[in-house]
Design an enzyme around this catalytic site. Structure first.
Site, mmCIF file in Angstrom:
data_model
loop_
_atom_site.group_PDB
_atom_site.id
_atom_site.type_symbol
_atom_site.label_atom_id
_atom_site.label_comp_id
_atom_site.label_asym_id
_atom_site.label_seq_id
_atom_site.Cartn_x
_atom_site.Cartn_y
_atom_site.Cartn_z
ATOM 1 N N GLY A 89 0.728 -1.248 0.011
ATOM 2 C CA GLY A 89 0.044 0.135 -0.089
ATOM 3 C C GLY A 89 0.935 1.330 0.005
ATOM 4 N N GLN A 90 2.130 1.128 -0.089
ATOM 5 C CA GLN A 90 3.033 2.335 -0.204
ATOM 6 C C GLN A 90 2.642 3.141 -1.602
ATOM 7 O OE1 GLN A 90 7.225 2.083 0.282
ATOM 8 N NE2 GLN A 90 7.516 3.996 0.700
ATOM 9 N N HIS A 96 8.051 7.698 5.672
ATOM 10 C CA HIS A 96 6.860 8.375 6.551
ATOM 11 C C HIS A 96 6.377 7.328 7.380
ATOM 12 C CE1 HIS A 96 4.730 7.144 2.763
ATOM 13 N NE2 HIS A 96 3.636 7.014 3.433
ATOM 14 N N HIS A 98 2.823 6.542 9.640
ATOM 15 C CA HIS A 98 1.289 7.111 9.607
ATOM 16 C C HIS A 98 1.025 6.866 11.143
ATOM 17 C CE1 HIS A 98 0.090 6.490 5.367
ATOM 18 N NE2 HIS A 98 0.998 5.771 5.357
HETATM 19 P P1 AMP Z 1 1.253 5.281 1.548
HETATM 20 O O1 AMP Z 1 0.216 5.120 0.937
HETATM 21 O O2 AMP Z 1 1.783 4.787 3.076
HETATM 22 O O3 AMP Z 1 2.534 5.817 1.078
HETATM 23 O O4 AMP Z 1 0.956 6.832 2.426
HETATM 24 C C1 AMP Z 1 0.949 8.104 1.793
HETATM 25 C C2 AMP Z 1 0.055 8.783 2.508
HETATM 26 O O5 AMP Z 1 0.283 10.125 1.961
HETATM 27 C C3 AMP Z 1 -1.400 8.718 2.136
HETATM 28 O O6 AMP Z 1 -2.110 8.441 3.392
HETATM 29 C C4 AMP Z 1 -1.971 10.136 1.382
HETATM 30 O O7 AMP Z 1 -3.187 10.387 1.763
HETATM 31 C C5 AMP Z 1 -0.997 10.887 1.793
HETATM 32 N N1 AMP Z 1 -0.458 12.097 1.285
HETATM 33 C C6 AMP Z 1 -0.105 12.255 -0.181
HETATM 34 N N2 AMP Z 1 -0.301 13.316 -0.610
HETATM 35 C C7 AMP Z 1 -0.430 14.164 0.572
HETATM 36 C C8 AMP Z 1 -0.157 15.824 0.835
HETATM 37 N N3 AMP Z 1 0.129 16.620 -0.080
HETATM 38 N N4 AMP Z 1 -0.541 16.122 2.088
HETATM 39 C C9 AMP Z 1 -0.944 15.265 3.127
HETATM 40 N N5 AMP Z 1 -0.826 13.817 2.748
HETATM 41 C C10 AMP Z 1 -0.670 13.415 1.663
#
Ligand code: AMP
Length: 110
Positions: A89-90, A96, A98
């Site tokens: 799911g990345q 980062h 969560h």
């Molecule tokens: P992942 O799917 O673990 O790579 O998480 C990426 C996360 O980044 C997702 O939950 C998105 O909703 C979040 N995301 C993407 N772009 C932004 C942004 N510009 N500001 C805040 N969150 C974001």
């Protein structure tokens, strides 16, 4: 994308900052509290970050705890997730964490 949040070129709702990390609200929250903690340094995932800069990986975990305390999640519990690889799911390849809380959490996760 997350490098642009670090540089201020893309806006974000920042909740905490340190010399090495930035924490901001997820744009598509999956829980009442959903904050991301990222390193200012670019590494594609948590394992790469930990291998290259273990002290910054530790800073991410410390900040995860500080976010949870600020958001009053410590008593009820919260989850810290590092999705690693597209199969898990990345979607953003800048490491980062969560921080999710404010609702019940299922185990095992989906
Ligand atoms: P992942 O799917 O673990 O790579 O998480 C990426 C996360 O980044 C997702 O939950 C998105 O909703 C979040 N995301 C993407 N772009 C932004 C942004 N510009 N500001 C805040 N969150 C974001």
């Amino acid at each position: 994308m997350f490098c642009k949040i670090v540089s201020g070129d893309v806006p974000a709702t920042i909740v905490r900052e340190t010399e090495t990390t930035v924490a901001f609200r997820d744009i598509n929250p999956q829980a009442p509290t959903h904050v991301l903690v990222i390193p200012r340094l670019h590494h594609p995932d948590a394992a790469s970050l930990a291998a290259a800069a273990p002290e910054v990986a530790a800073d991410i975990l410390r900040e995860a705890g500080n976010v949870a305390a600020d958001e009053k999640l410590v008593e009820t519990g919260y989850r810290v997730v590092f999705n690693t690889g597209s199969g898990a799911g990345q979607t953003v390849f800048h490491a980062h964490a969560h921080i999710l809380g404010g609702r019940g959490m299922q185990w095992p996760p989906g």
